[in-house]
Design an enzyme around this catalytic site. Structure first.
Site, PDB file in Angstrom:
ATOM      1  N   ARG A   1      -6.844  12.039  -6.618  1.00 16.91           N
ATOM      2  CA  ARG A   1      -7.795  11.264  -6.381  1.00 16.91           C
ATOM      3  C   ARG A   1      -9.099  12.040  -6.870  1.00 16.91           C
ATOM      4  O   ARG A   1     -10.749  11.611  -6.155  1.00 16.91           O
ATOM      5  CB  ARG A   1      -8.195  10.486  -5.475  1.00 16.91           C
ATOM      6  CG  ARG A   1      -7.213   8.506  -6.150  1.00 16.91           C
ATOM      7  CD  ARG A   1      -8.066   7.301  -6.892  1.00 16.91           C
ATOM      8  NE  ARG A   1      -9.670   8.036  -6.413  1.00 16.91           N
ATOM      9  CZ  ARG A   1      -9.977   7.008  -5.482  1.00 16.91           C
ATOM     10  NH1 ARG A   1      -9.130   6.279  -4.183  1.00 16.91           N
ATOM     11  NH2 ARG A   1     -10.748   7.419  -4.966  1.00 16.91           N
TER      12      ARG A   1
ATOM     13  N   TYR B   1     -14.360 -11.957   0.153  1.00 15.05           N
ATOM     14  CA  TYR B   1     -15.639 -11.393  -0.033  1.00 15.05           C
ATOM     15  C   TYR B   1     -16.289 -11.313  -0.839  1.00 15.05           C
ATOM     16  O   TYR B   1     -17.751 -10.992  -0.498  1.00 15.05           O
ATOM     17  CB  TYR B   1     -14.396 -10.201  -0.705  1.00 15.05           C
ATOM     18  CG  TYR B   1     -13.555  -9.177  -0.099  1.00 15.05           C
ATOM     19  CD1 TYR B   1     -13.675  -8.567   0.884  1.00 15.05           C
ATOM     20  CD2 TYR B   1     -12.085  -9.639  -0.240  1.00 15.05           C
ATOM     21  CE1 TYR B   1     -12.919  -7.770   1.417  1.00 15.05           C
ATOM     22  CE2 TYR B   1     -10.976  -8.696   0.919  1.00 15.05           C
ATOM     23  CZ  TYR B   1     -11.853  -7.743   1.321  1.00 15.05           C
ATOM     24  OH  TYR B   1     -11.573  -7.338   2.153  1.00 15.05           O
TER      25      TYR B   1
ATOM     26  N   ARG C   1      -3.617   6.519   0.449  1.00 19.74           N
ATOM     27  CA  ARG C   1      -4.361   7.530   1.247  1.00 19.74           C
ATOM     28  C   ARG C   1      -2.713   8.662   2.038  1.00 19.74           C
ATOM     29  O   ARG C   1      -2.828   9.450   2.654  1.00 19.74           O
ATOM     30  CB  ARG C   1      -5.572   7.371   2.050  1.00 19.74           C
ATOM     31  CG  ARG C   1      -5.979   7.152   1.259  1.00 19.74           C
ATOM     32  CD  ARG C   1      -7.081   7.148   1.677  1.00 19.74           C
ATOM     33  NE  ARG C   1      -7.241   5.976   2.203  1.00 19.74           N
ATOM     34  CZ  ARG C   1      -8.209   4.393   2.857  1.00 19.74           C
ATOM     35  NH1 ARG C   1      -9.272   4.968   2.743  1.00 19.74           N
ATOM     36  NH2 ARG C   1      -8.091   3.121   2.848  1.00 19.74           N
TER      37      ARG C   1
ATOM     38  N   ARG D   1       0.492  -0.937  -0.042  1.00 17.94           N
ATOM     39  CA  ARG D   1      -0.271   0.782   0.035  1.00 17.94           C
ATOM     40  C   ARG D   1       0.879   1.244   0.186  1.00 17.94           C
ATOM     41  O   ARG D   1       0.750   2.377   1.076  1.00 17.94           O
ATOM     42  CB  ARG D   1      -1.180  -0.270   1.285  1.00 17.94           C
ATOM     43  CG  ARG D   1      -1.849  -0.773   1.333  1.00 17.94           C
ATOM     44  CD  ARG D   1      -3.108  -0.776   0.455  1.00 17.94           C
ATOM     45  NE  ARG D   1      -4.208  -1.363   0.490  1.00 17.94           N
ATOM     46  CZ  ARG D   1      -5.116  -1.654   1.060  1.00 17.94           C
ATOM     47  NH1 ARG D   1      -5.305  -0.940   1.874  1.00 17.94           N
ATOM     48  NH2 ARG D   1      -5.795  -3.068   0.767  1.00 17.94           N
TER      49      ARG D   1
ATOM     50  N   ASP E   1      -6.554  -3.690  -7.664  1.00 22.50           N
ATOM     51  CA  ASP E   1      -7.509  -4.175  -6.598  1.00 22.50           C
ATOM     52  C   ASP E   1      -7.969  -5.366  -6.267  1.00 22.50           C
ATOM     53  O   ASP E   1      -7.819  -5.508  -7.605  1.00 22.50           O
ATOM     54  CB  ASP E   1      -8.497  -3.027  -5.907  1.00 22.50           C
ATOM     55  CG  ASP E   1      -8.679  -3.039  -4.101  1.00 22.50           C
ATOM     56  OD1 ASP E   1      -8.553  -3.066  -3.424  1.00 22.50           O
ATOM     57  OD2 ASP E   1      -9.947  -4.166  -4.045  1.00 22.50           O
TER      58      ASP E   1
HETATM   59  C1  LIG Z   1      -7.369  -7.118   1.345  1.00 23.75           C
HETATM   60  C2  LIG Z   1      -7.651  -6.098   0.081  1.00 23.75           C
HETATM   61  C3  LIG Z   1      -7.742  -5.829  -0.763  1.00 23.75           C
HETATM   62  N1  LIG Z   1      -7.644  -4.553  -1.489  1.00 23.75           N
HETATM   63  C4  LIG Z   1      -6.016  -5.216  -1.446  1.00 23.75           C
HETATM   64  C5  LIG Z   1      -5.751  -6.317  -0.645  1.00 23.75           C
HETATM   65  C6  LIG Z   1      -4.760  -6.892  -0.284  1.00 23.75           C
HETATM   66  C7  LIG Z   1      -3.903  -6.073   0.479  1.00 23.75           C
HETATM   67  C8  LIG Z   1      -4.089  -6.396   2.295  1.00 23.75           C
HETATM   68  O1  LIG Z   1      -4.283  -6.472   2.641  1.00 23.75           O
HETATM   69  O2  LIG Z   1      -3.565  -4.944   2.118  1.00 23.75           O
HETATM   70  C9  LIG Z   1      -4.828  -5.248  -2.653  1.00 23.75           C
HETATM   71  C10 LIG Z   1      -4.668  -3.664  -2.811  1.00 23.75           C
HETATM   72  N2  LIG Z   1      -5.236  -2.664  -2.697  1.00 23.75           N
HETATM   73  C11 LIG Z   1      -4.266  -1.572  -3.569  1.00 23.75           C
HETATM   74  C12 LIG Z   1      -2.997  -1.802  -3.289  1.00 23.75           C
HETATM   75  C13 LIG Z   1      -2.399  -0.489  -4.731  1.00 23.75           C
HETATM   76  C14 LIG Z   1      -1.325  -1.549  -4.663  1.00 23.75           C
HETATM   77  C15 LIG Z   1      -0.330  -1.061  -3.388  1.00 23.75           C
HETATM   78  O3  LIG Z   1       0.007  -1.451  -2.497  1.00 23.75           O
HETATM   79  O4  LIG Z   1       0.036   0.323  -3.164  1.00 23.75           O
HETATM   80  C16 LIG Z   1      -3.050  -3.434  -3.004  1.00 23.75           C
HETATM   81  C17 LIG Z   1      -2.304  -4.424  -3.438  1.00 23.75           C
HETATM   82  C18 LIG Z   1      -5.475  -0.705  -3.230  1.00 23.75           C
HETATM   83  C19 LIG Z   1      -5.936   0.211  -2.676  1.00 23.75           C
HETATM   84  N3  LIG Z   1      -7.395  -0.315  -2.063  1.00 23.75           N
HETATM   85  C20 LIG Z   1      -8.277   0.650  -1.590  1.00 23.75           C
HETATM   86  C21 LIG Z   1      -8.143   1.418  -1.529  1.00 23.75           C
HETATM   87  C22 LIG Z   1      -8.615   3.048  -0.830  1.00 23.75           C
HETATM   88  C23 LIG Z   1      -9.363   3.177  -1.275  1.00 23.75           C
HETATM   89  C24 LIG Z   1      -8.999   4.919  -1.650  1.00 23.75           C
HETATM   90  O5  LIG Z   1      -7.515   5.608  -1.502  1.00 23.75           O
HETATM   91  O6  LIG Z   1     -10.451   5.285  -2.108  1.00 23.75           O
HETATM   92  C25 LIG Z   1      -6.207   1.756  -2.198  1.00 23.75           C
HETATM   93  C26 LIG Z   1      -5.346   2.413  -2.038  1.00 23.75           C
HETATM   94  C27 LIG Z   1      -9.310   0.046  -0.784  1.00 23.75           C
HETATM   95  C28 LIG Z   1      -9.735  -1.436  -0.439  1.00 23.75           C
HETATM   96  N4  LIG Z   1      -9.559  -2.835  -0.823  1.00 23.75           N
HETATM   97  C29 LIG Z   1      -9.362  -3.209  -0.190  1.00 23.75           C
HETATM   98  C30 LIG Z   1      -9.777  -3.303   1.436  1.00 23.75           C
HETATM   99  C31 LIG Z   1      -9.669  -3.893   2.751  1.00 23.75           C
HETATM  100  C32 LIG Z   1      -9.990  -1.685   0.637  1.00 23.75           C
HETATM  101  C33 LIG Z   1      -9.808  -0.733   1.848  1.00 23.75           C
HETATM  102  C34 LIG Z   1     -10.608  -0.156   2.435  1.00 23.75           C
HETATM  103  C35 LIG Z   1     -10.701   1.281   2.942  1.00 23.75           C
HETATM  104  O7  LIG Z   1      -9.832   1.011   4.178  1.00 23.75           O
HETATM  105  O8  LIG Z   1     -10.587   2.170   2.597  1.00 23.75           O
HETATM  106  C36 LIG Z   1      -9.813  -5.125  -0.322  1.00 23.75           C
END
Ligand SMILES: Cc1c2[nH]c(c1CCC(=O)O)Cc1[nH]c(c(CCC(=O)O)c1C)Cc1[nH]c(c(CCC(=O)O)c1C)Cc1[nH]c(c(C)c1CCC(=O)O)C2
Length: 347
Positions: A35, A146, A26, A22, A71
């Protein structure tokens, strides 16, 4: 060979590689700015946005790898599954999979449905030069959680109940998800990704026996065969009991969360695998000298393994001060090789 690829293959060179799960997101003001007015799923489908967001942490922190901005649920969206990524919550599925009929929404992913991924990676690889791009996918269990729960879950009760109560339905669901993840990885590798990471973030919810019987074969189906092309990283949270099994999925590197010291993890996994991790993300808020000492300890303990990719034990929290991440990268690059050598690994 890039430092990250060498470390993953157990041939660590003089540079200790570091990146952050990540790292794009943010914690970066330039990400939040870009964004504004664009929904997450739209950002993940726009090659220009993907390119820019993927590059932001590379330019700022000088990390040793970019990770493709997307994602784990994006390929499901691209093949028509009705879902959204809700800010502050995560993926939400409109029609959760609970019966055989619910599987109808899950066909096969065709590479043509993710053409924007190929486009984004092709341009990224051009700008990245010697810095490798990590491609990634969600593992069948974490995606299934999910799909079955309909959204994030703490206990994964419906998922585990399906796994135990209707193993045929469970296996069919995971076979389909494995095809999706495998294709998503292959598209990224074909476009130029130089390593891949399989995220089984929620696998730590499982007992080892259930993991081996109902999850590991599906993760093996995702990763199997790819080793001829790129090194593979396999990561989950809370997986202390599962580390040896996860190493059997077909992976060069096992990602370890902050709960298990890397020397302990490496001994459990065996000398044939590199490790990735595992600074506690909560410590990013601690005073710098406290954090730095914990980071040095992570590097010393990682020296037991034939290769070490420095990372956090899970993702960067959104409230992180990005300057702290930059300082971590600098410390790893300046002090890391000597700390690793002193701690005893002779490369
Ligand atoms: C479980 C999982 C998800 N998504 C992902 C996982 C596995 C990694 C982990 O265990 O954290 C994988 C993921 N999601 C994202 C990335 C981008 C690459 C990186 O690592 O920088 C990666 C590798 C972007 C994202 N994926 C997400 C965001 C945040 C959304 C935003 O910025 O509006 C980002 C940058 C949304 C997301 N998507 C998911 C979650 C739990 C969330 C967070 C929700 C929140 O807190 O808002 C599912």
């Amino acid at each position: 060979m890039p430092a990250l690829v060498a470390a993953a293959r157990g041939r660590q060179g003089t540079r200790l590689p570091v990146w952050f799960m990540r790292q794009a997101g943010r914690s970066l003001p330039e990400y939040r700015e870009l964004r504004v007015g664009t929904r997450m799923l739209d950002a993940c489908s726009d090659p220009g946005m993907i390119h820019e967001i993927t590059m932001q942490p590379v330019r700022r922190h000088r990390v040793d790898a970019a990770i493709f901005f997307s994602d784990i649920v994006l390929p499901l969206k691209a093949m028509g599954v009705d879902l959204d990524i809700v800010a502050g919550t995560g993926p939400v599925i409109a029609r959760p999979v609970r019966t055989r009929a619910d599987l109808d929404q899950l066909g096969e992913l065709d590479p043509s449905q993710v053409g924007f991924v190929t486009e984004a990676i092709t341009s990224l690889v051009g700008e990245l030069g010697a810095t490798p791009l990590i491609g990634f996918a969600g593992a069948p269990f974490t995606l299934a959680s999910y799909m079955v729960e309909g959204g994030p879950s703490k206990d994964h009760a419906l998922t585990k109940s399906m796994m135990a109560g209707d193993p045929e339905l469970w296996d069919e669901l995971c076979r389909r998800l494995a095809q999706v993840s495998r294709t998503f990885l292959q598209v990224q590798v074909d476009a130029g990704a130089q390593a891949v990471q399989l995220f089984d973030s929620w696998a730590g919810a499982l007992a080892e026996e259930d993991y081996r019987a109902r999850v590991l074969p599906h993760s093996q189906a995702v990763l199997g065969g790819l080793e001829r092309e790129v090194p593979r990283i396999h990561f989950g949270v809370g997986t202390a009991e599962l580390l040896p099994a996860m190493a059997e999925a077909g992976t060069e590197v096992v990602g370890v969360d902050w709960r298990t010291p890397l020397d302990v993890a490496s001994r459990r996994i065996g000398p044939g695998h590199a490790v990735q991790g595992n600074l506690d993300p909560a410590l990013l808020l601690a005073p710098w000298e406290v954090l730095a000492e914990r980071l040095r300890e992570v590097i010393r303990r990682g020296a037991v393994a034939p290769g070490h990719i420095v990372n956090l034990g899970h993702g960067v929290p959104p409230s992180t001060d990005p300057d702290v991440l930059t300082r971590i990268v600098e410390l790893v690059h300046t002090e890391g090789p000597a700390l690793r050598a002193e701690a005893g690994h002779t490369d």
